[in-house]
Design a protein around this motif. Structure first.
Motif, mmCIF file in Angstrom:
data_model
loop_
_atom_site.group_PDB
_atom_site.id
_atom_site.type_symbol
_atom_site.label_atom_id
_atom_site.label_comp_id
_atom_site.label_asym_id
_atom_site.label_seq_id
_atom_site.Cartn_x
_atom_site.Cartn_y
_atom_site.Cartn_z
ATOM 1 N N PRO A 76 0.939 -1.196 0.203
ATOM 2 C CA PRO A 76 0.073 0.165 -0.176
ATOM 3 C C PRO A 76 0.990 1.425 0.199
ATOM 4 C CG PRO A 76 -0.925 -1.821 1.883
ATOM 5 C CD PRO A 76 0.326 -2.379 1.336
ATOM 6 N N GLU A 77 2.187 1.756 0.443
ATOM 7 C CA GLU A 77 2.666 2.356 1.014
ATOM 8 C C GLU A 77 3.752 2.489 -1.029
ATOM 9 O OE1 GLU A 77 2.876 -0.120 2.549
ATOM 10 O OE2 GLU A 77 5.359 -0.528 3.437
ATOM 11 N N ASP A 78 3.436 1.615 -1.724
ATOM 12 C CA ASP A 78 3.792 2.272 -3.177
ATOM 13 C C ASP A 78 2.970 2.797 -3.721
ATOM 14 O OD1 ASP A 78 5.116 -1.051 -3.410
ATOM 15 O OD2 ASP A 78 6.193 1.154 -2.737
ATOM 16 N N THR A 79 1.709 3.348 -3.180
ATOM 17 C CA THR A 79 0.399 4.389 -4.249
ATOM 18 C C THR A 79 1.687 5.412 -4.218
ATOM 19 O OG1 THR A 79 -1.537 2.921 -3.137
ATOM 20 C CG2 THR A 79 -1.456 5.332 -3.622
ATOM 21 N N ALA A 80 0.786 5.750 -5.608
ATOM 22 C CA ALA A 80 1.688 7.197 -5.729
ATOM 23 C C ALA A 80 1.226 7.356 -6.975
ATOM 24 C CB ALA A 80 3.537 7.229 -5.705
ATOM 25 N N VAL A 81 1.654 9.334 -7.579
ATOM 26 C CA VAL A 81 1.839 8.625 -9.097
ATOM 27 C C VAL A 81 2.909 8.740 -9.693
ATOM 28 C CG1 VAL A 81 1.392 10.484 -11.305
ATOM 29 C CG2 VAL A 81 -0.025 10.544 -8.958
ATOM 30 N N TYR A 82 3.090 8.071 -10.542
ATOM 31 C CA TYR A 82 4.659 7.230 -10.975
ATOM 32 C C TYR A 82 5.600 7.927 -11.947
ATOM 33 C CZ TYR A 82 5.065 3.839 -7.336
ATOM 34 O OH TYR A 82 5.432 2.758 -6.060
ATOM 35 N N TYR A 83 6.531 9.281 -12.354
ATOM 36 C CA TYR A 83 6.620 10.004 -13.056
ATOM 37 C C TYR A 83 8.147 9.106 -13.892
ATOM 38 C CZ TYR A 83 3.160 13.584 -11.236
ATOM 39 O OH TYR A 83 2.311 14.080 -10.740
ATOM 40 N N CYS A 84 7.836 9.053 -14.933
ATOM 41 C CA CYS A 84 9.013 8.935 -16.410
ATOM 42 C C CYS A 84 10.204 10.658 -16.222
ATOM 43 C CB CYS A 84 8.764 8.286 -17.258
ATOM 44 S SG CYS A 84 10.381 7.927 -18.799
ATOM 45 N N TYR A 85 11.542 9.838 -16.012
ATOM 46 C CA TYR A 85 12.379 11.338 -16.383
ATOM 47 C C TYR A 85 13.375 10.605 -17.175
ATOM 48 C CZ TYR A 85 16.293 13.736 -14.767
ATOM 49 O OH TYR A 85 17.519 14.772 -14.983
ATOM 50 N N ALA A 86 13.819 11.763 -18.283
ATOM 51 C CA ALA A 86 14.746 11.351 -19.168
ATOM 52 C C ALA A 86 15.512 12.328 -19.080
ATOM 53 C CB ALA A 86 14.559 10.710 -20.722
ATOM 54 N N VAL A 87 16.723 12.242 -19.415
ATOM 55 C CA VAL A 87 18.052 13.004 -19.700
ATOM 56 C C VAL A 87 18.090 13.582 -21.283
ATOM 57 C CG1 VAL A 87 20.190 13.907 -19.739
ATOM 58 C CG2 VAL A 87 18.991 13.340 -17.549
ATOM 59 N N VAL A 88 17.949 14.455 -22.263
ATOM 60 C CA VAL A 88 17.753 13.981 -23.306
ATOM 61 C C VAL A 88 19.021 14.821 -23.710
ATOM 62 C CG1 VAL A 88 16.392 14.392 -25.386
ATOM 63 C CG2 VAL A 88 15.328 13.600 -23.381
ATOM 64 N N GLN A 89 19.755 14.120 -24.922
ATOM 65 C CA GLN A 89 20.794 14.698 -25.802
ATOM 66 C C GLN A 89 20.180 15.206 -26.732
ATOM 67 O OE1 GLN A 89 24.441 13.159 -26.545
ATOM 68 N NE2 GLN A 89 24.998 14.725 -27.250
ATOM 69 N N LYS A 90 19.900 16.969 -27.056
ATOM 70 C CA LYS A 90 19.217 17.412 -28.268
ATOM 71 C C LYS A 90 19.685 18.615 -28.906
ATOM 72 C CE LYS A 90 14.925 17.660 -30.911
ATOM 73 N NZ LYS A 90 15.064 17.527 -32.266
ATOM 74 N N GLU A 91 21.057 18.730 -29.316
ATOM 75 C CA GLU A 91 21.358 20.021 -29.062
ATOM 76 C C GLU A 91 22.050 20.915 -28.076
ATOM 77 O OE1 GLU A 91 19.097 21.361 -33.699
ATOM 78 O OE2 GLU A 91 19.008 22.474 -31.647
ATOM 79 N N GLY A 92 22.260 19.389 -26.844
ATOM 80 C CA GLY A 92 22.060 20.351 -25.209
ATOM 81 C C GLY A 92 21.886 19.085 -24.963
ATOM 82 N N PHE A 93 21.165 19.632 -23.393
ATOM 83 C CA PHE A 93 20.659 18.388 -23.002
ATOM 84 C C PHE A 93 20.636 19.289 -21.949
ATOM 85 C CE2 PHE A 93 24.120 14.582 -22.951
ATOM 86 C CZ PHE A 93 25.143 15.488 -23.275
ATOM 87 N N PHE A 94 18.940 18.133 -21.869
ATOM 88 C CA PHE A 94 17.972 18.331 -21.091
ATOM 89 C C PHE A 94 16.933 17.619 -20.547
ATOM 90 C CE2 PHE A 94 13.998 18.107 -23.680
ATOM 91 C CZ PHE A 94 15.395 17.995 -24.584
ATOM 92 N N ASN A 95 16.256 17.757 -19.354
ATOM 93 C CA ASN A 95 15.319 17.127 -18.377
ATOM 94 C C ASN A 95 13.983 16.797 -18.873
ATOM 95 O OD1 ASN A 95 18.180 16.866 -16.537
ATOM 96 N ND2 ASN A 95 16.931 18.680 -15.029
ATOM 97 N N SER A 96 13.482 15.697 -19.110
ATOM 98 C CA SER A 96 12.457 15.832 -19.718
ATOM 99 C C SER A 96 11.234 14.567 -18.953
ATOM 100 C CB SER A 96 12.736 14.947 -20.929
ATOM 101 O OG SER A 96 10.656 15.175 -21.245
ATOM 102 N N TRP A 97 10.008 15.217 -18.942
ATOM 103 C CA TRP A 97 9.399 14.303 -17.515
ATOM 104 C C TRP A 97 8.592 13.843 -18.080
ATOM 105 C CZ3 TRP A 97 10.648 13.319 -12.342
ATOM 106 C CH2 TRP A 97 11.934 13.872 -11.526
ATOM 107 N N GLY A 98 7.367 12.314 -18.033
ATOM 108 C CA GLY A 98 5.850 12.613 -17.942
ATOM 109 C C GLY A 98 5.458 13.513 -17.104
ATOM 110 N N GLN A 99 3.514 13.086 -17.684
ATOM 111 C CA GLN A 99 2.451 14.102 -17.082
ATOM 112 C C GLN A 99 2.054 13.036 -16.399
ATOM 113 O OE1 GLN A 99 0.967 16.283 -18.033
ATOM 114 N NE2 GLN A 99 2.992 16.793 -19.324
ATOM 115 N N GLY A 100 2.949 11.129 -15.675
ATOM 116 C CA GLY A 100 2.663 10.756 -14.519
ATOM 117 C C GLY A 100 1.043 9.440 -14.818
ATOM 118 N N THR A 101 1.359 8.809 -13.863
ATOM 119 C CA THR A 101 0.726 7.432 -14.064
ATOM 120 C C THR A 101 0.131 6.639 -12.603
ATOM 121 O OG1 THR A 101 0.217 5.283 -14.940
ATOM 122 C CG2 THR A 101 2.944 5.783 -14.833
#
Length: 118
Positions: A87-112
């Motif tokens: 039960p303590e695993d209950t949460a919104v889970y978000y995907c995260y990635a470091v993306v290289q595209k003309e530089g580096f930036f962080n990207s987040w999903g909307q959550g599930t």
């Protein structure tokens, strides 16, 4: 622009399993580190598991031995296999990635949402 889209969340009983997926989409990019975070109501967003570009992994102590992170770099996809859910695993889970595209930036999903009933 690179977008992350999660899937696989839902409602499960304690002791059950779920598998989350996250796909990165866009053009002309390389996904470096990928990770899953989670945020329960009223709490901060915490790291659950991380997988590096080379495949190295790191886990929060609370999920070690129960969760497994993996990736398919050819598909720009990261997975989180969650077993023996509590039960303590209950949460919104978000995907995260470091993306290289003309530089580096962080990207987040909307959550599930993952809900574990006792």
């Amino acid at each position: 622009q690179v977008q992350l889209e999660e899937s696989g969340g839902g409602l499960v009983q304690a002791g059950g399993s779920l598998r989350l997926s996250c796909v990165a989409s866009g053009s002309s990019f390389v996904v470096k580190n990928m990770a899953w975070y989670r945020q329960a109501p009223g709490k901060q967003r915490d790291l659950v598991a991380l997988i590096s570009y080379s495949g190295g992994t790191n886990y929060a102590d609370s999920v070690k031995g129960r969760f497994t992170i993996s990736r398919d770099s050819a598909k720009n996809t990261v997975y989180l296999q969650m077993n023996n859910l509590k039960p303590e695993d209950t949460a919104v889970y978000y995907c995260y990635a470091v993306v290289q595209k003309e530089g580096f930036f962080n990207s987040w999903g909307q959550g599930t949402q993952v809900t574990v009933s006792s």
